[in-house]
Write a protein that holds these residues in place. Structure first.
Motif, mmCIF file in Angstrom:
data_model
loop_
_atom_site.group_PDB
_atom_site.id
_atom_site.type_symbol
_atom_site.label_atom_id
_atom_site.label_comp_id
_atom_site.label_asym_id
_atom_site.label_seq_id
_atom_site.Cartn_x
_atom_site.Cartn_y
_atom_site.Cartn_z
ATOM 1 N N ILE A 95 77.706 45.531 34.626
ATOM 2 C CA ILE A 95 78.427 44.338 34.163
ATOM 3 C C ILE A 95 79.911 44.648 33.995
ATOM 4 O O ILE A 95 80.757 44.071 34.664
ATOM 5 C CB ILE A 95 77.862 43.819 32.819
ATOM 6 C CG1 ILE A 95 76.355 43.562 32.934
ATOM 7 C CG2 ILE A 95 78.575 42.546 32.411
ATOM 8 C CD1 ILE A 95 75.703 43.205 31.614
ATOM 9 N N ASP A 96 80.228 45.589 33.114
ATOM 10 C CA ASP A 96 81.632 45.898 32.876
ATOM 11 C C ASP A 96 82.150 46.981 33.803
ATOM 12 O O ASP A 96 83.311 46.974 34.177
ATOM 13 C CB ASP A 96 81.840 46.308 31.413
ATOM 14 C CG ASP A 96 81.960 45.095 30.521
ATOM 15 O OD1 ASP A 96 83.013 44.452 30.561
ATOM 16 O OD2 ASP A 96 80.984 44.781 29.808
ATOM 17 N N GLY A 97 81.256 47.911 34.171
ATOM 18 C CA GLY A 97 81.682 49.004 35.043
ATOM 19 C C GLY A 97 82.209 48.475 36.365
ATOM 20 O O GLY A 97 83.248 48.918 36.867
ATOM 21 N N HIS A 98 81.495 47.488 36.923
ATOM 22 C CA HIS A 98 81.929 46.971 38.212
ATOM 23 C C HIS A 98 83.217 46.172 38.070
ATOM 24 O O HIS A 98 84.069 46.206 38.955
ATOM 25 C CB HIS A 98 80.830 46.118 38.835
ATOM 26 C CG HIS A 98 81.135 45.729 40.239
ATOM 27 N ND1 HIS A 98 81.342 46.659 41.233
ATOM 28 C CD2 HIS A 98 81.297 44.521 40.816
ATOM 29 C CE1 HIS A 98 81.616 46.040 42.360
ATOM 30 N NE2 HIS A 98 81.603 44.733 42.140
ATOM 31 N N LEU A 121 80.330 51.184 41.155
ATOM 32 C CA LEU A 121 81.175 51.036 42.336
ATOM 33 C C LEU A 121 80.811 49.845 43.191
ATOM 34 O O LEU A 121 81.678 49.136 43.686
ATOM 35 C CB LEU A 121 81.128 52.318 43.176
ATOM 36 C CG LEU A 121 81.742 53.537 42.491
ATOM 37 C CD1 LEU A 121 81.681 54.735 43.410
ATOM 38 C CD2 LEU A 121 83.182 53.249 42.098
ATOM 39 N N ILE A 122 79.525 49.617 43.437
ATOM 40 C CA ILE A 122 79.182 48.529 44.347
ATOM 41 C C ILE A 122 78.245 47.522 43.710
ATOM 42 O O ILE A 122 77.612 46.735 44.396
ATOM 43 C CB ILE A 122 78.577 49.074 45.662
ATOM 44 C CG1 ILE A 122 77.417 50.002 45.362
ATOM 45 C CG2 ILE A 122 79.636 49.751 46.499
ATOM 46 C CD1 ILE A 122 76.804 50.575 46.602
ATOM 47 N N ASN A 123 78.165 47.542 42.381
ATOM 48 C CA ASN A 123 77.372 46.545 41.663
ATOM 49 C C ASN A 123 75.941 46.526 42.142
ATOM 50 O O ASN A 123 75.341 45.468 42.299
ATOM 51 C CB ASN A 123 78.012 45.156 41.838
ATOM 52 C CG ASN A 123 77.545 44.205 40.761
ATOM 53 O OD1 ASN A 123 76.964 44.641 39.764
ATOM 54 N ND2 ASN A 123 77.776 42.932 40.962
ATOM 55 N N ARG A 158 85.532 39.090 23.695
ATOM 56 C CA ARG A 158 85.718 38.317 24.920
ATOM 57 C C ARG A 158 86.018 39.219 26.114
ATOM 58 O O ARG A 158 85.853 38.817 27.261
ATOM 59 C CB ARG A 158 86.853 37.290 24.747
ATOM 60 C CG ARG A 158 86.639 36.402 23.540
ATOM 61 C CD ARG A 158 87.670 35.279 23.481
ATOM 62 N NE ARG A 158 87.058 33.998 23.771
ATOM 63 C CZ ARG A 158 87.232 33.331 24.901
ATOM 64 N NH1 ARG A 158 88.000 33.819 25.828
ATOM 65 N NH2 ARG A 158 86.656 32.171 25.086
ATOM 66 N N SER A 159 86.468 40.451 25.840
ATOM 67 C CA SER A 159 86.782 41.344 26.951
ATOM 68 C C SER A 159 85.503 41.857 27.621
ATOM 69 O O SER A 159 85.535 42.358 28.744
ATOM 70 C CB SER A 159 87.613 42.526 26.451
ATOM 71 O OG SER A 159 86.825 43.347 25.615
ATOM 72 N N GLY A 175 81.855 48.715 27.069
ATOM 73 C CA GLY A 175 80.619 48.206 27.667
ATOM 74 C C GLY A 175 80.041 49.144 28.702
ATOM 75 O O GLY A 175 78.929 48.931 29.193
ATOM 76 N N VAL A 176 80.798 50.175 29.080
ATOM 77 C CA VAL A 176 80.270 51.190 29.987
ATOM 78 C C VAL A 176 79.823 52.401 29.181
ATOM 79 O O VAL A 176 78.717 52.911 29.356
ATOM 80 C CB VAL A 176 81.339 51.617 31.022
ATOM 81 C CG1 VAL A 176 80.794 52.715 31.921
ATOM 82 C CG2 VAL A 176 81.776 50.425 31.842
ATOM 83 N N ALA A 177 80.706 52.851 28.265
ATOM 84 C CA ALA A 177 80.443 54.081 27.517
ATOM 85 C C ALA A 177 79.200 53.933 26.634
ATOM 86 O O ALA A 177 78.348 54.827 26.598
ATOM 87 C CB ALA A 177 81.659 54.445 26.666
#
Lengths: 183, 502
Positions: B96-99, B82-84, B291-292, B300-302
């Motif tokens: 990285i990807d979650g944010h 949420l807030i990196n 690239r995504s 990248g989160v899971a």
């Protein structure tokens, strides 16, 4: 200053550090190692069989000094230019020591440090409530364009929230009023 | 079968209603404190640790603590997304990807992917733990100080592989950590070292101060220096739930992440941090659309979150069998064991089967409770996005001050945060990583203790580390790891993996 490379070369003994980040990192680490090494000399070293309190720290501090020096050397020989804080200077313009710190803003550093130091020195004396309030009043000024009124609002809000979380919910036994106030 | 009867014993312990309740309270508390910005899992566990000291039943105390740990870890992932602001290095990958997903209004699916992945990974890793722990405990019974020393060396070297920058600096940060850990009374002679005669320093530097300083405060200073790192996040959050398409995309990453995490978690020395990085690298490699990554890929989160949680589970293996903490939170767990009168190590499985298996089973229960508790609450966490940074960073500083002071009501620890915040800021700005420093700091005392004891036993012959086969193989592995990290080809590969993080 030092727009002519030759001048800069002479001032650093013919070598220019090409990565100021490496140079500073190396110097800071080596300084830590040196300080610990000097202090460790004051403790009994003992032998390999039966090490005294000074043996292990002295060896580790020595390794750290060596690594710090290696990083400094690397700053001259094979700079680590991939790091984003240290843009590569391909134009060869003068020394760039301090480049990584060219944009250091003192405001956040001073305000954040002052807030933590304030808390440390007043929490026993003033108690949790006032120490928290003071800290919460100082920190916001780390941000640019902070007004006193806004900081006050943040400080009051944060103090209330902190008390609810730590005292009411987590039930930590902390003195709300300090020794100086007879708490 | 042994395994089944052991698990049966564990489940019957873990499912006693008081234990389920303690586990639930632990998970709830851990999540609630863990989502506070600036308080990572380590600080959360450290702050909540005292609550469990008052318990008479060590099993209940440790089950609650394990619940707190899972909750804290999930809370840490929440703040990362949420807030990196990753609370510890393992959730740095999630950020990285979650944010990016959160900024695109997909915070809900990101949080759900993290929770679901964590649960599946946790279930599997619990089984791994149940199978592997007794076997490893048997091996570990033969370990002497020489072996432990070499194992710690291996762990420290392994942690270099998870640093993004120059390996040379990572080694130096480890050494600095080990050195800082020598502050305080010498374990053997009681001589105070590097204390400047200050009583406060006799117990050494508190590692919560070090962690909050080099991670929390240094991060705030960095954000205030680069405001573009912190632009305002999209406030409008739509669809909290992952779509069918999302579910299809996270299945593979969860399975692979679980495997990677289960294996790497066993390594002492930040295996769980390594696990998230490794899983991220794997997912990027197998993806049809690499690239995504770095632009909000749910894979990248899971993947890393599953790997992280699987490793969190299996990192109990070195703790239960060797008494070696794999990371700072495990070091706190050791503290909790000792306060309950139990010395973790190979013998504890024999002596306290109910406790060990109860703990293992409760890990699974804890994971289940975590999902049940957090999926409905995602909407609540997402609202945290609307807090402006001008309010957020003062909260971090204030919460961290109170939390650290509350550990043992010693204001000196708060002063130490300021010091390590400054040192951390300077070093991080110079491209040094804080994670290796913290690991060196945690494992330093073990390193010194086993080095000195091994030399005492070998009558001062340093060859003891090379003539004992297990110790020699561990050191050889460490040397191999060091060479691999230093090889230029591998370094280039690593830089590719980490390029989005910069």
């Amino acid at each position: 200053m030092g727009s002519r490379p030759s001048e800069a070369d002479r001032s650093t003994g013919g070598l220019r550090p090409r990565s100021s980040a490496d140079l500073i990192a190396g110097l800071v680490l080596a300084a830590f190692g040196l300080a610990f090494a000097v202090a460790a000399l004051g403790y009994d070293r003992g032998s390999l069989l039966n090490m005294g309190p000074g043996y292990f720290p002295l060896v580790v501090a020595g390794i750290l000094v060596a690594l710090g020096v290696a990083i400094v050397v690397k700053a001259y020989v094979a700079p680590d230019l991939s790091h984003h804080d240290t843009p590569a200077r391909s134009d060869g313009e003068s020394r760039d020591e301090g480049l990584a710190f060219a944009a250091v803003l003192w405001r956040p550093i001073v305000a954040t440090t002052a807030a933590l130091v304030f808390f440390a020195f007043t929490v026993d004396g003033l108690g949790l409530v006032l120490a928290t309030f003071g800290t919460a009043l100082i920190v916001p000024f780390a941000a640019k364009e902070m007004t006193v009124a806004r900081a006050l609002v943040i400080a009051v809000g944060l103090t209330v929230v902190s008390l609810v979380i730590f005292v009411v919910l987590l039930q930590l036994r902390l003195a709300l009023l300090g020794e100086w106030l007879g708490g | 079968m042994d395994l089944l009867s052991n698990l049966g014993l564990g489940l019957s312990t873990a499912l006693q209603w008081q234990n389920v309740l303690f586990c639930l309270i632990g998970v709830a508390l851990g999540t609630a404190v863990g989502v506070l910005p600036g308080i990572g899992p380590t600080a959360t566990v450290a702050m909540l640790l005292p609550i469990t000291f008052s318990f008479d039943d060590p099993t209940a105390a440790l089950i609650m603590l394990a619940g707190i740990y899972y909750g804290a870890q999930y809370g840490g992932s929440t703040t990362a997304i949420l807030i990196n602001l990753p609370g510890e290095s393992s959730s740095a990958v999630t950020a990285i990807d979650g944010h990016e997903m959160a900024r695109a209004g997909r915070a809900g699916p990101a949080l759900a992917a993290a929770a679901i992945g964590s649960f599946i990974a946790g279930t599997f890793a619990t089984l791994v733990l149940a199978v592997a722990a007794p076997a490893l405990a048997n091996v570990a019974l033969g370990f002497g100080s020489a072996e432990f020393f070499s194992l710690v060396v291996l762990g420290l070297i392994m942690s270099i592989t998870l640093a993004a920058g120059s390996p040379l600096k990572a080694v130096a940060m480890i050494v600095l950590g080990v050195l800082l850990a020598t502050v305080g009374q010498d374990q053997f002679t009681g001589t105070p070292r590097f204390t400047f005669g200050e009583r406060e320093l006799y117990d050494g530097l508190n590692f919560v101060s070090v962690a909050v300083g080099v991670f929390g405060v240094a991060e705030i200073l960095r954000n205030l220096h680069d405001p573009e790192r912190r632009e305002k996040i999209v406030e409008k959050v739509t669809n909290l739930w992952p779509s069918r398409e999302d579910f299809r995309r996270i299945a593979g990453p969860i399975a692979r992440g679980t495997g990677v995490g289960s294996v790497l978690g066993v390594l002492p020395g930040g295996g769980h941090v390594l696990a998230s990085y490794a899983s991220y690298a794997v997912e990027k490699k197998v993806s049809n659309n690499p690239r995504s990554f770095g632009r909000g890929a749910i894979e990248g989160v899971a993947g890393p979150e599953s790997a992280n949680n699987a490793a969190a589970q299996t990192s109990f293996i070195p703790l239960l069998t060797l008494g070696i903490p794999a990371h700072p939170v495990m070091a706190l767990m050791i503290g909790a064991f000792i306060i309950q009168g139990i010395v973790p190590g190979p013998a504890v499985m024999e002596r306290e089967p109910e406790l060990v298996w109860g703990l293992i089973a409760s890990m699974w229960v804890g994971n289940l409770l975590l999902v049940l508790l957090n999926l409905p609450l995602i909407g609540l966490w997402v609202r945290m996005l609307t807090v402006p940074y001008a309010v957020l960073f003062p909260s971090i500083v204030v919460f961290a001050s109170i939390g650290t002071y509350a550990l043992d009501q010693n204001p000196f620890h708060v002063l130490a945060i300021a010091f390590f915040g400054l040192v951390g800021f300077v070093l991080v700005r110079c491209g040094c990583e804080p994670a290796p420093l913290l690991l060196g700091f945690v494992l330093g005392p073990l390193l010194e203790q086993h080095l000195r004891r091994a030399l005492l036993l070998s009558h001062g012959d340093p060859m003891t580390f090379l003539t004992r086969p297990v110790s020699a193989s561990l050191l050889a592995l460490a040397a191999l790891a060091l060479i691999v990290v230093a090889l230029p080809a591998v370094r280039r590969k690593r830089e590719e993996v980490f390029v989005e993080e910069e």
